[in-house]
Each structure stands twice: as structure tokens, then as C-alpha cells.
Scaffold this motif. Structure first.
Motif, PDB file in Angstrom:
ATOM      1  N   GLY A   1       0.829  -1.206   0.000  1.00 54.95           N
ATOM      2  CA  GLY A   1       0.000   0.000   0.000  1.00 54.95           C
ATOM      3  C   GLY A   1       0.856   1.244   0.000  1.00 54.95           C
ATOM      4  O   GLY A   1       2.076   1.203   0.199  1.00 54.95           O
ATOM      5  N   VAL A   2       0.195   2.384  -0.211  1.00 52.30           N
ATOM      6  CA  VAL A   2       0.878   3.669  -0.188  1.00 52.30           C
ATOM      7  C   VAL A   2       0.736   4.246   1.215  1.00 52.30           C
ATOM      8  O   VAL A   2      -0.349   4.236   1.797  1.00 52.30           O
ATOM      9  CB  VAL A   2       0.239   4.635  -1.208  1.00 52.30           C
ATOM     10  CG1 VAL A   2       0.946   5.962  -1.193  1.00 52.30           C
ATOM     11  CG2 VAL A   2       0.271   4.024  -2.599  1.00 52.30           C
ATOM     12  N   VAL A   3       1.838   4.766   1.743  1.00 49.63           N
ATOM     13  CA  VAL A   3       1.812   5.306   3.099  1.00 49.63           C
ATOM     14  C   VAL A   3       1.092   6.645   3.099  1.00 49.63           C
ATOM     15  O   VAL A   3       1.474   7.573   2.405  1.00 49.63           O
ATOM     16  CB  VAL A   3       3.251   5.484   3.633  1.00 49.63           C
ATOM     17  CG1 VAL A   3       3.216   6.153   4.994  1.00 49.63           C
ATOM     18  CG2 VAL A   3       3.936   4.141   3.724  1.00 49.63           C
ATOM     19  N   GLN A   4       0.040   6.737   3.904  1.00 53.78           N
ATOM     20  CA  GLN A   4      -0.698   8.001   3.988  1.00 53.78           C
ATOM     21  C   GLN A   4      -0.257   8.799   5.213  1.00 53.78           C
ATOM     22  O   GLN A   4      -0.208  10.016   5.183  1.00 53.78           O
ATOM     23  CB  GLN A   4      -2.192   7.710   4.104  1.00 53.78           C
ATOM     24  CG  GLN A   4      -2.730   6.974   2.910  1.00 53.78           C
ATOM     25  CD  GLN A   4      -3.940   7.678   2.350  1.00 53.78           C
ATOM     26  OE1 GLN A   4      -4.946   7.770   3.013  1.00 53.78           O
ATOM     27  NE2 GLN A   4      -3.822   8.178   1.149  1.00 53.78           N
TER      28      GLN A   4
ATOM     29  N   ASP B   1      -4.747   1.548  -0.750  1.00 54.94           N
ATOM     30  CA  ASP B   1      -4.449   0.861  -2.008  1.00 54.94           C
ATOM     31  C   ASP B   1      -5.560   1.079  -3.017  1.00 54.94           C
ATOM     32  O   ASP B   1      -6.494   1.853  -2.764  1.00 54.94           O
ATOM     33  CB  ASP B   1      -4.191  -0.636  -1.764  1.00 54.94           C
ATOM     34  CG  ASP B   1      -5.458  -1.412  -1.449  1.00 54.94           C
ATOM     35  OD1 ASP B   1      -6.540  -0.822  -1.371  1.00 54.94           O
ATOM     36  OD2 ASP B   1      -5.357  -2.635  -1.293  1.00 54.94           O
ATOM     37  N   GLU B   2      -5.430   0.402  -4.149  1.00 53.26           N
ATOM     38  CA  GLU B   2      -6.360   0.655  -5.252  1.00 53.26           C
ATOM     39  C   GLU B   2      -7.798   0.306  -4.955  1.00 53.26           C
ATOM     40  O   GLU B   2      -8.698   0.686  -5.696  1.00 53.26           O
ATOM     41  CB  GLU B   2      -5.910  -0.122  -6.499  1.00 53.26           C
ATOM     42  CG  GLU B   2      -4.672   0.459  -7.122  1.00 53.26           C
ATOM     43  CD  GLU B   2      -3.725  -0.632  -7.567  1.00 53.26           C
ATOM     44  OE1 GLU B   2      -3.449  -0.688  -8.754  1.00 53.26           O
ATOM     45  OE2 GLU B   2      -3.263  -1.426  -6.711  1.00 53.26           O
TER      46      GLU B   2
ATOM     47  N   LYS C   1       4.756  -0.909  -8.792  1.00 50.99           N
ATOM     48  CA  LYS C   1       4.699   0.076  -9.878  1.00 50.99           C
ATOM     49  C   LYS C   1       3.254   0.478 -10.156  1.00 50.99           C
ATOM     50  O   LYS C   1       2.925   1.649 -10.284  1.00 50.99           O
ATOM     51  CB  LYS C   1       5.288  -0.545 -11.157  1.00 50.99           C
ATOM     52  CG  LYS C   1       6.538   0.170 -11.637  1.00 50.99           C
ATOM     53  CD  LYS C   1       7.170  -0.569 -12.800  1.00 50.99           C
ATOM     54  CE  LYS C   1       7.167   0.307 -14.039  1.00 50.99           C
ATOM     55  NZ  LYS C   1       7.579  -0.378 -15.234  1.00 50.99           N
ATOM     56  N   LYS C   2       2.409  -0.539 -10.259  1.00 55.46           N
ATOM     57  CA  LYS C   2       0.992  -0.301 -10.550  1.00 55.46           C
ATOM     58  C   LYS C   2       0.378   0.579  -9.465  1.00 55.46           C
ATOM     59  O   LYS C   2      -0.357   1.529  -9.754  1.00 55.46           O
ATOM     60  CB  LYS C   2       0.263  -1.657 -10.576  1.00 55.46           C
ATOM     61  CG  LYS C   2      -0.879  -1.700 -11.538  1.00 55.46           C
ATOM     62  CD  LYS C   2      -1.322  -3.144 -11.764  1.00 55.46           C
ATOM     63  CE  LYS C   2      -2.787  -3.269 -11.483  1.00 55.46           C
ATOM     64  NZ  LYS C   2      -3.350  -4.137 -10.633  1.00 55.46           N
ATOM     65  N   LEU C   3       0.711   0.267  -8.231  1.00 58.39           N
ATOM     66  CA  LEU C   3       0.150   1.007  -7.109  1.00 58.39           C
ATOM     67  C   LEU C   3       0.592   2.458  -7.145  1.00 58.39           C
ATOM     68  O   LEU C   3      -0.198   3.379  -6.971  1.00 58.39           O
ATOM     69  CB  LEU C   3       0.596   0.341  -5.806  1.00 58.39           C
ATOM     70  CG  LEU C   3      -0.099   0.779  -4.537  1.00 58.39           C
ATOM     71  CD1 LEU C   3      -1.579   0.496  -4.639  1.00 58.39           C
ATOM     72  CD2 LEU C   3       0.493   0.024  -3.364  1.00 58.39           C
ATOM     73  N   LYS C   4       1.868   2.669  -7.409  1.00 60.34           N
ATOM     74  CA  LYS C   4       2.398   4.023  -7.415  1.00 60.34           C
ATOM     75  C   LYS C   4       1.744   4.842  -8.524  1.00 60.34           C
ATOM     76  O   LYS C   4       1.364   5.986  -8.324  1.00 60.34           O
ATOM     77  CB  LYS C   4       3.931   3.984  -7.603  1.00 60.34           C
ATOM     78  CG  LYS C   4       4.577   5.326  -7.406  1.00 60.34           C
ATOM     79  CD  LYS C   4       4.664   5.678  -5.928  1.00 60.34           C
ATOM     80  CE  LYS C   4       5.448   6.972  -5.750  1.00 60.34           C
ATOM     81  NZ  LYS C   4       5.100   7.727  -4.590  1.00 60.34           N
ATOM     82  N   SER C   5       1.587   4.244  -9.690  1.00 58.10           N
ATOM     83  CA  SER C   5       1.002   5.012 -10.787  1.00 58.10           C
ATOM     84  C   SER C   5      -0.476   5.272 -10.532  1.00 58.10           C
ATOM     85  O   SER C   5      -0.990   6.345 -10.861  1.00 58.10           O
ATOM     86  CB  SER C   5       1.213   4.319 -12.131  1.00 58.10           C
ATOM     87  OG  SER C   5       0.486   3.115 -12.170  1.00 58.10           O
TER      88      SER C   5
ATOM     89  N   GLY D   1      -5.185   8.242  -6.950  1.00 62.57           N
ATOM     90  CA  GLY D   1      -5.248   7.913  -5.526  1.00 62.57           C
ATOM     91  C   GLY D   1      -5.049   9.059  -4.573  1.00 62.57           C
ATOM     92  O   GLY D   1      -5.706   9.142  -3.548  1.00 62.57           O
ATOM     93  N   LYS D   2      -4.117   9.945  -4.886  1.00 62.05           N
ATOM     94  CA  LYS D   2      -3.789  10.931  -3.869  1.00 62.05           C
ATOM     95  C   LYS D   2      -4.853  11.997  -3.745  1.00 62.05           C
ATOM     96  O   LYS D   2      -4.916  12.699  -2.752  1.00 62.05           O
ATOM     97  CB  LYS D   2      -2.416  11.549  -4.136  1.00 62.05           C
ATOM     98  CG  LYS D   2      -2.281  12.280  -5.444  1.00 62.05           C
ATOM     99  CD  LYS D   2      -0.881  12.855  -5.536  1.00 62.05           C
ATOM    100  CE  LYS D   2      -0.595  13.385  -6.904  1.00 62.05           C
ATOM    101  NZ  LYS D   2       0.822  13.405  -7.182  1.00 62.05           N
TER     102      LYS D   2
END
Lengths: 107, 631
Positions: free
Chosen positions: B323-326, B352-353, B417-421, B427-428
């Protein structure tokens, strides 16, 4: 509960089956005029409802009980505001089931 | 029908790899030896009396093995199989897709011994069959440095390297080294053959622990090793060996290891899927494989999207998450209940997505080490992958690290990579909801979990063994049918930690958890309620938050009403008003022993108002499912 004059649950497509008979349905109000309300049935067909005393103001959804005059119009005897949140899909499925495999449970 | 193996069949097959159709292949009967499960497939050694070759059954044959049709030491005729290479090694293996058992199961391995040196598979194994080795059978954790190998083994190893050097002659030392290092797949290791070398990556490294037991003191640590094929095994080192190898073993690096010993894994301490576990002692060899190509897989992750975490709550299974750190919290100190020790914890929120967020608690070293790193880079919204998280139900869904959890920041992988893009593009910006909020009692609307595992009350009451091992969760729509006015409906609770407080002799209340005295306490519900639906009825227990929703007022308020005198007892009225109201409940079902009898206990985990449109949809779905089923 008065079951002397039952009404059949109909949507736009089923209305033609009950011409001359008592029906009930819920429509989404599109427009209103003196003496008539135009609405969209739960299966997206247009229905015109004529009668003397529609409620005022009208909410988004309106239940109508009356005699089916043609395959797209009803002469209303009872009108009831059904509010603004109503799930037309559920009602549509109900009409299908009530006239299909579960007809024996209704009229 | 043959009642024995087709001698020499394996060599024939290996030397003739281009079988096109099964009709070309001669009938081959081999003996199944060393039958072992790896995941949901079984591996074995195919023995044709002269040669033994590694082999594997496809997953479709697993039921036949479990049912006993294919057994260890039994004979099978290979009907359909392929010969595959093992990555970079010269050896091959059979992948058996279809076979049938022939004859009856034998007692021991078949050996039509022939001393040919040309055989493709391990000559050492053959020799060992003649030099009986006492099985290494040390079940207890020994203070001394593990099991030493019998001298006979060394003799064999010398002859093997002798064979090799004879064959290679004066090859360059490095090459010769590589050649003598015949690497064995982890799956082939067993306690009865000690002359192996493995090439493995350290996929997990434990901390050095000091212990004291009846035999004395010592230190121990273990590592998790993974080889090319993905097989894993745990290796433990004590005292001298532990001190010797602790610094040498580094997480992520690849090593050649030999002269370790194997024994059956102690299921209590098992963390890795392997029947055996390894012990390394002072004589063991651990050498870093520095410049060679490493085909060994990196830590294998199996990521679960945040929105699916609900299924894993309170289950034994550990999950992996990416996941992306929030956000990253500062370090907190939590007192451990077992020994009153303070341990550091840090909470991070990941998204995450699936457009959901979840809180992961990092404990101990992860909180202070990697946790601090994440805090420093939190504004860059890094992607992190975590392996082996425990899923709890705090605030609906909560994730916790355990000692073997593994955190990788910004991993190099397609998922990352998929998550970051996704995050950078949409997402953000979007606001995401916490996965837990859908399930905690504090939400206004019903959540996804209110519509999953939907049952009628009769489903719960008719099955008394539900929740025997671990709690089972359901959602159900029911009416509150009865609330006993005379029950003890609440307990005196600490205002800080909600635990039960006891009345102090001199006014006030004492809280065991906080170790403090308070002037006041609050009342929290612990209420028994009867619920009913069209199929049946049952009693359920409800704690504070849920009971408040059912009754519409807090326990303190209700208590005031209860003690009021007067014509109309407001208390009774409140209870009456709550009765015959319908709700959607999320419940857990467990088993309790009560006076020697097993009783079902249903606890409310969440309450939500009935959404008629959603319920109608559920009913329509039920009807349509019933129609489909009866067709």
C-alpha cells in the motif's frame, strides 16, 4: 384490510394486460398539469395519470391506484407521495414476480 | 502386470528426452520414495531400482495421494509425464500428470544395485543405502551444539569429490569448487543422508535470544532459508554456532550451506512449511555465494487488497499487504500485559487501489527502525510491502506485525509500480474510507459486512457446533423481541480504559488496568437481548456501543431513568420502545463451557439500521438463487 377490490402491481409493460381493471404502480414524476401527471414507469416507459386530486406538492416518486385506461394511461382513484428515495429496480422486479411465477400469491 | 520397477527406465528416459506422445514411451513403472507435500502438490523421488530422480505430481493428483491410492514406497506406472529442467542445474525432474498405482505397497526402497558412475542422479545416495546411518532423532532442543555426523559420511564425501576431481582433472579451482558444490534442492534433504550442500537465500533472520532452562543457559537464533525452487526450511543455531554465524547470515544474501543436520520439525514452533528443520553446529559450513548468478526468488508475497481484509479478521492465517503510506504516527510505548515490559509501537495508515485505508501497527524493531524511516519520508508517499501480518478486529480491521514480519520500502515489483502510478494519477486526490469504519459500530450506514454472510437466526441456532474452534461471523436482520428489565445491564467502567473498576473503600473507584483511583466511573452496557426473525429466535450479548444503538441512550442515562420514581417509569418505556425494532446485526458465534455443558454464545459486533432498498435487493437475490438452484 379491505380486499374487495384488489389491484394488480404493474409497470409500464404490464399495464396493457389489465386495461379496464384496477392496477397500482409507482412512477417517477416528470411533469404535472391540471388534472394529469406524466411520469416514467419503473421500466422506463411513459405513463400518464389522469385524475382529480393529485397531491400537492408532488415528491419524486408517486404511487397511483386506479383503472388502466390504455396501455400507457391510468385513471387514478388514489394517489400517494412515495418520497424522493425509492428503489425503482426493486419495484420493477416485484411487478415481474407478482405477475409471473408468484401470481397465485397476489390476485 | 509388472510387480516391480522398470530397471534403468529413468536413465533411458533421461537420455531420450524427445518423447512426443505417450504411445512412444515404453511402460515405465517406478517406486515412489520420499513422498512429501510441498504446498498442495507432492514431490517424491522416482526410483527405478538403479537410479533415483526427483519428481513431482501435479496438483490434480493430490487427491489420489491423500486417498491413499498413491503411497510412499508404492509402485506407479507413469502414464503421462514430462521431463523438466531444474533451472540452471544439469539435473532434470519428472513432472507426473497421470499415473496409476500398480502392485502392492512395498516395505522398503527397491535397489537393483549397479555401481555405475555415469548415472545422472546422486551416486552418493546409493552408497549410503549400504552404510546404514542411525536416523538422527533428537526431538528435544539440546543445549549442546546439535547433532554431529558420523565419520562414515566424511568417507563418502571424500570419494565424491575424488570422483569429481578425477573427472575434472586440473580444472581451475573456482570451477572445480562450483562442480564439487553439487547443490541439492531443499526438498530432497532428509535426516538420513547428511552429505549435501544447499544454495539458499536468507529470507528471514531472527534475533539472538538468550535462554535459561533446566540444562543451563545459552543463546539461540534461527533463520529462514529459501532455495531456487521456493522451498523453505528453518535453520537454528545454538551457542557457539549461533555466535559464529549470527553476523555471517544477512537477510537477503545467498549462501552455500553444508554439514547441517536435519530432524523432524517441532510443530509447536513451526513457522515454515517443511516437515524437517535444520540445525547448524560448529562444524557446519556457511559460505556466501558472492559473485554467482542468483536465481533464488525474492521474498514471495501474496498481496491481499485492503477491501478484502474483512475475511481474514481474527483468523490464524497471516497476510501480505502492499500500500501507499498516507500517515505515520510517532512512536508509542505500550505495556505488555504478560510481563509489564514497555514495547514500542508505531501506527501507519496505508491505502491501495481498492480505495480503502487500513492501519498497520509496527511493533518493536519495526516501529523504531523502519518506522522512523517511514516517518521521515512520509510526505513522499512511499509504497511499502509487508509480509506476514496478523489481522485483528480492533476498530473493525487492524493489522499488526509479528516477529517474522518483513517490511520492504518501495519494492521493485510490478505490483508496486501499478500502485504508485494509480496513486499518482487518482489515488492521492480521492478521499478514501477506512476499511474498519465499515465494520465498526460507529458508522451511520450499514456496511459491506452487513450484507456478507447473511443468515437467518435458525441457521445459527440449528447448528450447535458453530464457532467451536474459532468464532464465526454472520450478518442477520432481526427484531429485538425482549429485553429483560431486571438484568444487570451494565458494569462500572474506567473512564479512561473502559475496564471494570472496583469500588474503593474510601469513595472513588480503582482501575486495575490503569493502576489508578478515579473519582468517577462511567456505566457501560453488557446486555442480554432476545432477537427474533421469521425463522427463529436467540439471545445475544451486546456491549456498550451496540447496546447504545439498540436502546438509543447511554447506560448512564438509562441508569438515571431506572432509579426515578413516579407513575410512568421512563426506564420501562425506553425498553419497550426498543423492543420490536428491527436492525441489521453483525454477530460472532462462539462456544462457551457453562457448568460442564457447551453453550453457543452469540455476541453483537455491529448494529446498523435496516436499509429497505438493500434488504429488498438481498431478498430478490435469494429468490433468483433459489430459482437457479432448482433448475
Amino acid at each position: 384490510m379491505d380486499t374487495s377490490s384488489p389491484s394488480a402491481f404493474v409497470n409500464g409493460a404490464l399495464l396493457r394486460r389489465y386495461i379496464g381493471q384496477k392496477v397500482r404502480t409507482v412512477i417517477q414524476v416528470i411533469g404535472s398539469d391540471t388534472g394529469s401527471v406524466v411520469g416514467k414507469s419503473t421500466d422506463d416507459l411513459q405513463i400518464v395519470v389522469r385524475g382529480s386530486s393529485p397531491p400537492n406538492p408532488l415528491t419524486t416518486y408517486l404511487e397511483v391506484i386506479g383503472i388502466a385506461e390504455s396501455d400507457n394511461s391510468i385513471r387514478a382513484e388514489t394517489w400517494t407521495n412515495f418520497g424522493n428515495s425509492f428503489d425503482p429496480q426493486n419495484f420493477n422486479e416485484l411487478c415481474k414476480l407478482a405477475n409471473g411465477e408468484f401470481k397465485h400469491m397476489f390476485i | 502386470m509388472q510387480t516391480s520397477v522398470t530397471a534403468g527406465a529413468i536413465s533411458t528416459v533421461l537420455s531420450n528426452p524427445s518423447f512426443d506422445s505417450s504411445s512412444d514411451r515404453p511402460e515405465i513403472v517406478v517406486q515412489v520414495v520420499d513422498l512429501k507435500p510441498i504446498g498442495n502438490r507432492y514431490t517424491f523421488s522416482a526410483n527405478d531400482g538403479k537410479t533415483k530422480l526427483k519428481a513431482m505430481f501435479t496438483a490434480s493428483l493430490t487427491p489420489e495421494i491423500i486417498s491413499g491410492k498413491i503411497q510412499n514406497l508404492g509402485l506407479i506406472r507413469l502414464i503421462d509425464f514430462t521431463v523438466n529442467d531444474i533451472s540452471s542445474k544439469a539435473t532434470k525432474y519428472f513432472l507426473v500428470t497421470k499415473c496409476e498405482a500398480v502392485g502392492s505397497v512395498l516395505d522398503a526402497e527397491i535397489n537393483l544395485e549397479s555401481k555405475s558412475d555415469e548415472e545422472a542422479s546422486v551416486p552418493k545416495k546409493q552408497k549410503l543405502e549400504h552404510s546404514p546411518v542411525t536416523p538422527v532423532n533428537d526431538v528435544k532442543m539440546d543445549v549442546s551444539t546439535g547433532i554431529t555426523l558420523k565419520p562414515k559420511q566424511e568417507f563418502v564425501s571424500k570419494s565424491a569429490s575424488q570422483i569429481m576431481s578425477e573427472q575434472r582433472g586440473n580444472a581451475a579451482p573456482a570451477a572445480r569448487m562450483a562442480m564439487t558444490r553439487r547443490v541439492h534442492p531443499l526438498v530432497s534433504l532428509n535426516p538420513y543422508q547428511g552429505n549435501w550442500t544447499i544454495k539458499v537465500r536468507v529470507t528471514n533472520k531472527g534475533v539472538m535470544r538468550n535462554y535459561k532452562n533446566a540444562r543451563g543457559e545459552g543463546c539461540v537464533f534461527n533463520v529462514e532459508l529459501t532455495d531456487e525452487e521456493g522451498t523453505q526450511i528453518q535453520a537454528t543455531m545454538f551457542n557457539d554456532a549461533a555466535r559464529k554465524f549470527y553476523d555471517r547470515f544477512q537477510l537477503g544474501k545467498v549462501y552455500y550451506i553444508s554439514r547441517g543436520s536435519l530432524k523432524l520439525a517441532n510443530k509447536q514452533f513451526k513457522t515454515v512449511q517443511n516437515d524437517y528443520e535444520m540445525t547448524l553446529n560448529d562444524n557446519s559450513e556457511v559460505e556466501e555465494a558472492s559473485s554467482e548468478e542468483m536465481f533464488i526468488p525474492e521474498t514471495k508475497f501474496n498481496f491481499i487488497p485492503i477491501e478484502d481484509l474483512g475475511l481474514y479478521v481474527n483468523q490464524k492465517e497471516l497476510i501480505d499487504l502492499i500500500g501507499v503510506v498516507q500517515s505515520v504516527s510517532p512512536t508509542m510505548s505500550i505495556r505488555r500485559r504478560t510481563d509489564n515490559e514497555m514495547i514500542p509501537k508505531r501506527d501507519i495508515t496505508l491505502a491501495d487501489e481498492s480505495k480503502k485505508t487500513v492501519v498497520v501497527s509496527l511493533w518493536n524493531d519495526l516501529a523504531t527502525g523502519i518506522g522512523q524511516e517511514l516517518l521521515d519520508m512520509a510526505d513522499k508517499s512511499p509504497v511499502i510491502a509487508i509480509k506476514s501480518l496478523k489481522v485483528g478486529d480492533f476498530q473493525g480491521v487492524s493489522l499488526s506485525t509479528i516477529s517474522r514480519s518483513n517490511v520492504v520500502i518501495n519494492p521493485v515489483s510490478p505490483e508496486a509500480k501499478k500502485l504508485k502510478s494509480w496513486f499518482d494519477s487518482e489515488g492521492k486526490e480521492i478521499s478514501m474510507s477506512s476499511i474498519g469504519s465499515g465494520m465498526s459500530p460507529a458508522t451511520k450506514n450499514g456496511s459491506r459486512s452487513m450484507y456478507t454472510d447473511r443468515v437467518l437466526l435458525s441457521h445459527i441456532t440449528s447448528n450447535p457446533s458453530l464457532g467451536e474452534e474459532k468464532p464465526v461471523f454472520f450478518s442477520t436482520r432481526a427484531y429485538v423481541s425482549f429485553i429483560k428489565p431486571d438484568q444487570t445491564m451494565w458494569y462500572q467502567a474506567c473512564k479512561t480504559c473502559n475496564k471494570k473498576v472496583t469500588e474503593a473503600l474510601d469513595s472513588g473507584y480503582w482501575c486495575e488496568g490503569c493502576q489508578k483511583k478515579y473519582e468517577e466511573c462511567s456505566l457501560r452496557y453488557i446486555m442480554a437481548v432476545k432477537v427474533t426473525d421469521s425463522s427463529g429466535e436467540t439471545w445475544i450479548s451486546s456491549f456498550n456501543d451496540e447496546a447504545e444503538k439498540i436502546l438509543g441512550c447511554s447506560a448512564d442515562e438509562l441508569n438515571k431513568l431506572r432509579s426515578e420514581e413516579g407513575e410512568v417509569n421512563e426506564y420501562q418505556t425506553r425498553l419497550k420502545e426498543a423492543t420490536w425494532s428491527s436492525h441489521v446485526f453483525r454477530v460472532s458465534v462462539t462456544q462457551n463451557e457453562y457448568n460442564g455443558e457447551k453453550r453457543q454464545r452469540v455476541t453483537v459486533k455491529g448494529v446498523a439500521p435496516v436499509d429497505f432498498a438493500a434488504e429488498a435487493r438481498l431478498l430478490l437475490q435469494d429468490i433468483s438463487n433459489k430459482n437457479k438452484a432448482s433448475q
